[in-house]
Enzyme design. Structure first.
Site, PDB file in Angstrom:
ATOM      1  CB  ILE A 160      12.692 -44.387 -42.114  1.00 37.81           C
ATOM      2  CG1 ILE A 160      12.532 -45.861 -42.409  1.00 37.81           C
ATOM      3  CG2 ILE A 160      13.972 -44.273 -41.323  1.00 37.81           C
ATOM      4  CD1 ILE A 160      13.597 -46.793 -43.339  1.00 37.81           C
ATOM      5  CB  CYS A 161      11.545 -46.950 -38.412  1.00 42.90           C
ATOM      6  SG  CYS A 161      11.744 -48.175 -37.075  1.00 42.90           S
ATOM      7  CB  ALA A 162      10.050 -45.038 -34.058  1.00 43.42           C
TER       8      ALA A 162
END
Length: 451
Positions: free
Chosen positions: A162-164
């Site tokens: 998730i995310c970066a």
């Protein structure tokens, strides 16, 4: 590479976006390992938690690995751990360094169950990588973790990020090549040409699941539950948690008053064994993002808290010390998280009840979430003349349950919410009352939670 819409940064300001990009560039380019990064105090190395928990008399539990590291985003780690454990999975939280104690983003301290280095021989049904800067890049630079995930992927195992973390870990290892994936808008451009960027909260492509950021963590975690346990389990958990998929937040406000706060808001958040980690971590994360000073205080015999779903949180201080400090600097707000039996323990803390009563007498704000409304505020007369909400199973414990259908209720200086599925809305409502609507909208954008 992503489209222009994907690259559009949902951040508070160009300066903040530039700072995040600078951090990402630095960590992605230099490939620093966790051991090179600024670390946390190193406690004595202990024996990892037993990795096999199933017995011959019970169905074999799905085994999940969630690695954390300095710079991991708290909500993105906590929410999947919490929800997967609710679903019955055996989740191992593993430190990617040489210490079990890990200080992740916003000063949150977590005690891992094991070290990544000690998990190499185990097999998992799912591996989940949380994001954060520099956390995602630190995970991407961990050779031991890369080896575990590579072997897992080669065997056809389910893996997620998730995310970066999709670009800075999975894509860096070549494990997203030929796949569709999503990531935080600021990091989509780090996908190589072999990855097809998709503008979506959650993308499931074969055995790979990716997501965008803090506000999509619940949707991400439920997608993982569906992959492991099916849609029926998702519906069961989502209903119990009062999950809402619509973007934006709202609160029911009665007897509106201006909350007084001079300078940086000082917030007390007490914790006990059994407190709901998703509620506590979301509040800490969101308020510290908004630059509030959040004091996490333990009512137990030590700083370590064993939360409701097994996450081990290390508090900042003991409640006695926080109370002593209050004599010098008063708290602008006291928030009591729910979760059982934590709420009962907090309700039985004479020190905390005294602090709350003094807060009420001084007309300073206080609040509770879920079970804490019924087990802390109600029994001690802290809801007298006030409307409030609580979790569905405890509405009968309130003297006045007329507002319990509302997810977040503010009545004068008292703010309550229904439970874990309303935690982010509650946090944003708190920020709005403390710091104003503009600050809350800015925070919602930072979290990818459109207001």
């Amino acid at each position: 590479m992503g489209t222009e819409k994907l690259k559009e940064a949902k951040t508070a300001s160009p300066e903040k976006a530039a700072a995040l990009k600078k951090d990402a560039d630095m960590y992605f380019a230099t490939a620093k390992t966790y051991n090179d990064a600024a670390g946390t105090p190193t406690p004595p190395r202990s024996t990892p938690r037993q990795l096999t928990m199933a017995t011959s008399h019970s169905p074999k539990k799905k085994k999940v690995l969630v690695p954390i590291v300095a710079g991991t985003e708290p909500v993105e780690a906590c929410v999947p751990i919490d929800i997967l454990r609710r679903a019955g999975a055996d989740v191992t939280v593993a430190s990617a360094g040489d210490a079990l104690l890990v200080e992740i983003m916003y000063g949150v301290k977590i005690l891992a169950d094991a070290l990544v280095a000690d998990c190499a021989a185990a097999s998992y049904d799912l591996i989940v990588l949380p994001g954060g800067v520099p956390g995602a890049a630190n995970l991407g630079a961990c050779a031991a973790l890369e080896g575990i995930v590579r072997r897992h992927a080669q065997k056809g195992g389910l893996y997620a990020a998730i995310c970066a973390a999709p670009p800075l870990a999975l894509a860096r290892w070549g494990l997203l090549n030929g796949h569709k994936a999503t990531a935080h808008p600021l990091f989509v451009e780090y996908f190589p040409p072999e990855v097809t960027a998709v503008d979506a909260n959650v993308v499931v492509d074969g055995r790979v699941v990716t997501s965008r950021g803090p506000a999509t963590s619940t949707e991400f975690a439920l997608a993982l539950v569906e992959q492991l346990h099916g849609k029926e389990k998702v519906e069961q958990i989502a209903k119990a948690m009062l999950v809402r998929y619509e973007a934006g937040y709202s609160m029911k406000e009665l007897n509106s008053v201006q909350w007084q706060c001079s300078g940086t808001p000082k917030v007390l958040l007490p914790l006990a064994n059994g407190s709901e980690e998703m509620e506590a971590i979301t509040i800490i994360d969101a308020l510290r993002r908004a630059n509030a000073s959040v004091v996490v205080a333990s009512v137990e015999d030590g700083l370590e808290i064993a939360a409701r779903h097994g996450m081990r949180i290390v508090a900042d201080v003991m409640l006695d010390d926080a109370a002593a400090d209050q004599s010098q600097t008063q708290f602008d707000l006291i928030i009591v998280p729910g979760g059982m039996p934590g709420a009962e323990t907090l309700g039985g803390s004479a020190k905390l009840v005294t602090l709350l009563k003094k807060q009420a007498e001084a007309n300073r704000p206080y609040g509770a979430m879920g079970a804490a409304t019924a087990h802390v505020l109600q029994p001690h007369g802290l809801l007298t003349g006030r409307k409030a909400t609580t979790c569905t199973s405890m509405t009968g414990l309130l003297a006045d349950a007329s507002e319990c259908e509302n997810r977040v209720v503010v009545d004068g200086n008292v703010i309550t919410s229904r439970g874990a599925g309303t935690a982010m809305e509650y946090a944003l409502a708190v920020v709005e009352k403390l710091l104003g609507r503009d600050e809350a909208r800015q925070l919602a954008d930072d979290l990818l939670f459109s207001a």
